[in-house]
Design a protein around this motif. Structure first.
Motif, mmCIF file in Angstrom:
data_model
loop_
_atom_site.group_PDB
_atom_site.id
_atom_site.type_symbol
_atom_site.label_atom_id
_atom_site.label_comp_id
_atom_site.label_asym_id
_atom_site.label_seq_id
_atom_site.Cartn_x
_atom_site.Cartn_y
_atom_site.Cartn_z
ATOM 1 N N THR A 246 1.396 16.167 -8.136
ATOM 2 C CA THR A 246 0.092 16.416 -8.753
ATOM 3 C C THR A 246 -0.613 15.074 -8.943
ATOM 4 O O THR A 246 0.020 14.007 -8.908
ATOM 5 N N PHE A 247 -1.906 15.129 -9.190
ATOM 6 C CA PHE A 247 -2.630 13.885 -9.429
ATOM 7 C C PHE A 247 -2.081 13.176 -10.669
ATOM 8 O O PHE A 247 -1.939 11.954 -10.678
ATOM 9 N N ALA A 248 -1.728 13.945 -11.687
ATOM 10 C CA ALA A 248 -1.150 13.347 -12.904
ATOM 11 C C ALA A 248 0.176 12.645 -12.590
ATOM 12 O O ALA A 248 0.478 11.596 -13.170
ATOM 13 N N GLN A 249 0.960 13.197 -11.679
ATOM 14 C CA GLN A 249 2.221 12.543 -11.301
ATOM 15 C C GLN A 249 1.965 11.249 -10.532
ATOM 16 O O GLN A 249 2.669 10.253 -10.721
ATOM 17 N N ARG B 169 0.986 3.979 -13.025
ATOM 18 C CA ARG B 169 1.141 3.322 -14.337
ATOM 19 C C ARG B 169 2.508 2.639 -14.418
ATOM 20 O O ARG B 169 2.608 1.471 -14.787
ATOM 21 N N ASP B 170 3.566 3.353 -14.065
ATOM 22 C CA ASP B 170 4.921 2.801 -14.171
ATOM 23 C C ASP B 170 5.138 1.616 -13.230
ATOM 24 O O ASP B 170 5.807 0.659 -13.588
ATOM 25 N N TRP B 171 4.597 1.710 -12.019
ATOM 26 C CA TRP B 171 4.808 0.657 -11.023
ATOM 27 C C TRP B 171 3.802 -0.485 -11.161
ATOM 28 O O TRP B 171 3.897 -1.480 -10.447
ATOM 29 N N GLY B 172 2.820 -0.329 -12.059
ATOM 30 C CA GLY B 172 1.799 -1.354 -12.214
ATOM 31 C C GLY B 172 0.840 -1.398 -11.035
ATOM 32 O O GLY B 172 0.278 -2.442 -10.721
ATOM 33 N N SER B 173 0.669 -0.260 -10.388
ATOM 34 C CA SER B 173 -0.172 -0.175 -9.195
ATOM 35 C C SER B 173 -1.599 0.188 -9.552
ATOM 36 O O SER B 173 -1.846 0.952 -10.484
ATOM 37 N N GLU B 174 -2.516 -0.330 -8.783
ATOM 38 C CA GLU B 174 -3.903 0.108 -8.843
ATOM 39 C C GLU B 174 -3.927 1.521 -8.238
ATOM 40 O O GLU B 174 -3.266 1.768 -7.221
ATOM 41 N N LEU B 175 -4.658 2.440 -8.834
ATOM 42 C CA LEU B 175 -4.713 3.821 -8.342
ATOM 43 C C LEU B 175 -5.988 4.026 -7.532
ATOM 44 O O LEU B 175 -7.081 3.701 -7.991
ATOM 45 N N SER C 28 0.118 -3.929 -5.882
ATOM 46 C CA SER C 28 0.206 -2.703 -5.092
ATOM 47 C C SER C 28 -0.961 -1.776 -5.404
ATOM 48 O O SER C 28 -1.530 -1.807 -6.492
ATOM 49 N N ILE C 29 -1.285 -0.972 -4.406
ATOM 50 C CA ILE C 29 -2.261 0.102 -4.549
ATOM 51 C C ILE C 29 -1.544 1.399 -4.216
ATOM 52 O O ILE C 29 -0.888 1.493 -3.172
ATOM 53 N N LEU C 30 -1.658 2.369 -5.097
ATOM 54 C CA LEU C 30 -1.088 3.689 -4.864
ATOM 55 C C LEU C 30 -2.231 4.642 -4.518
ATOM 56 O O LEU C 30 -3.181 4.781 -5.281
ATOM 57 N N VAL C 31 -2.140 5.258 -3.357
ATOM 58 C CA VAL C 31 -3.149 6.201 -2.893
ATOM 59 C C VAL C 31 -2.721 7.600 -3.311
ATOM 60 O O VAL C 31 -1.623 8.048 -2.975
ATOM 61 N N LEU D 247 0.881 -1.160 0.000
ATOM 62 C CA LEU D 247 0.000 0.000 0.000
ATOM 63 C C LEU D 247 0.921 1.212 0.000
ATOM 64 O O LEU D 247 1.675 1.423 0.950
ATOM 65 N N LEU D 248 0.896 1.969 -1.087
ATOM 66 C CA LEU D 248 1.814 3.090 -1.297
ATOM 67 C C LEU D 248 1.007 4.385 -1.221
ATOM 68 O O LEU D 248 0.191 4.665 -2.088
ATOM 69 N N VAL D 249 1.251 5.168 -0.181
ATOM 70 C CA VAL D 249 0.408 6.319 0.122
ATOM 71 C C VAL D 249 1.154 7.625 -0.165
ATOM 72 O O VAL D 249 2.175 7.915 0.457
ATOM 73 N N THR D 250 0.644 8.375 -1.096
ATOM 74 C CA THR D 250 1.115 9.717 -1.487
ATOM 75 C C THR D 250 2.638 9.843 -1.610
ATOM 76 O O THR D 250 3.271 10.623 -0.908
ATOM 77 N N PRO D 251 3.226 9.096 -2.556
ATOM 78 C CA PRO D 251 4.672 9.251 -2.761
ATOM 79 C C PRO D 251 4.996 10.627 -3.338
ATOM 80 O O PRO D 251 4.264 11.127 -4.194
ATOM 81 N N PRO D 252 6.074 11.243 -2.883
ATOM 82 C CA PRO D 252 6.461 12.526 -3.468
ATOM 83 C C PRO D 252 6.986 12.299 -4.877
ATOM 84 O O PRO D 252 7.640 11.284 -5.148
ATOM 85 N N TYR D 253 6.697 13.219 -5.756
ATOM 86 C CA TYR D 253 7.156 13.060 -7.134
ATOM 87 C C TYR D 253 8.554 13.649 -7.286
ATOM 88 O O TYR D 253 8.818 14.780 -6.896
ATOM 89 N N LEU D 254 9.448 12.854 -7.848
ATOM 90 C CA LEU D 254 10.790 13.330 -8.201
ATOM 91 C C LEU D 254 10.933 13.184 -9.706
ATOM 92 O O LEU D 254 10.837 12.080 -10.239
#
Length: 171
Positions: free
Chosen positions: A123-126, A132-138, A111-114, A76-83
């Motif tokens: 941003t939501f697009a990030q 998409r890249d990690w193959g995670s459910e959004l 995985s699920i990305l929150v 469960l991946l919650v709000t990763p910062p975008y780099l």
């Protein structure tokens, strides 16, 4: 390190079997140190685990998955910062995150990305790009800031539901 009233701290405190991966001192966040701590925690038991990560912890999971294999059922991946993949610190620029590359390939586990619509670190697009890249459910959590104690999250029932769904799918 999250405050004591952060949802992730209460999950560890209130649930037997939940464990906090030891954190090296910081800031700055140094990926190699965090990945080593995560690997030690995962390797301490042969029992498959579900990882729960918030913010830079999500980056730690992605780097760990690129470098290691282990008994991980899901994350469960919650709000990763975008780099930005092309970002490089400028001369004299303060760097709170020391990571040479955020992996952008699929994770080898479910995985699920929150994602938040109002996170100051992405941003939501990030978030969509990471998913998409990690193959995670959004999972669109709505306008929840960084989903931390500063934005009003102590208990987080939606997160508990997501964690249960990961356990059911991967059980």
């Amino acid at each position: 390190m999250p405050s004591v009233d952060h949802w992730s701290r209460s999950w560890v405190r209130d649930r037997p079997g939940f464990q906090w991966a030891p954190e090296p001192p910081g800031p700055p966040y140094v990926a190699a140190e965090r990945v080593a701590a995560l690997h030690a925690a995962i390797s301490a038991d042969a029992e498959p685990v579900i990882l729960v990560a918030h913010s830079a912890g999500c980056l730690t999971v992605a780097v760990w998955a690129r470098q290691h294999i282990g008994p991980v059922r899901a994350a469960l991946l919650v709000t990763p910062p975008y780099l930005d993949p092309d970002w490089k610190p400028g001369p004299g620029e303060s760097v709170d995150v020391i990571i040479d590359h955020v992996p952008r390939e699929p994770l080898p586990f479910h995985s699920i990305l929150v994602a938040s619509r109002t996170d100051p670190n992405a941003t939501f697009a990030q978030f969509e790009a990471y998913a998409r890249d990690w193959g995670s459910e959004l999972f669109d959590a709505g306008a929840v800031g960084h989903l931390d104690s500063k934005t009003g999250f102590g208990p987080w029932p939606d997160g508990e539901d997501l964690l249960r769904s990961l356990a059911a799918v991967t059980g």
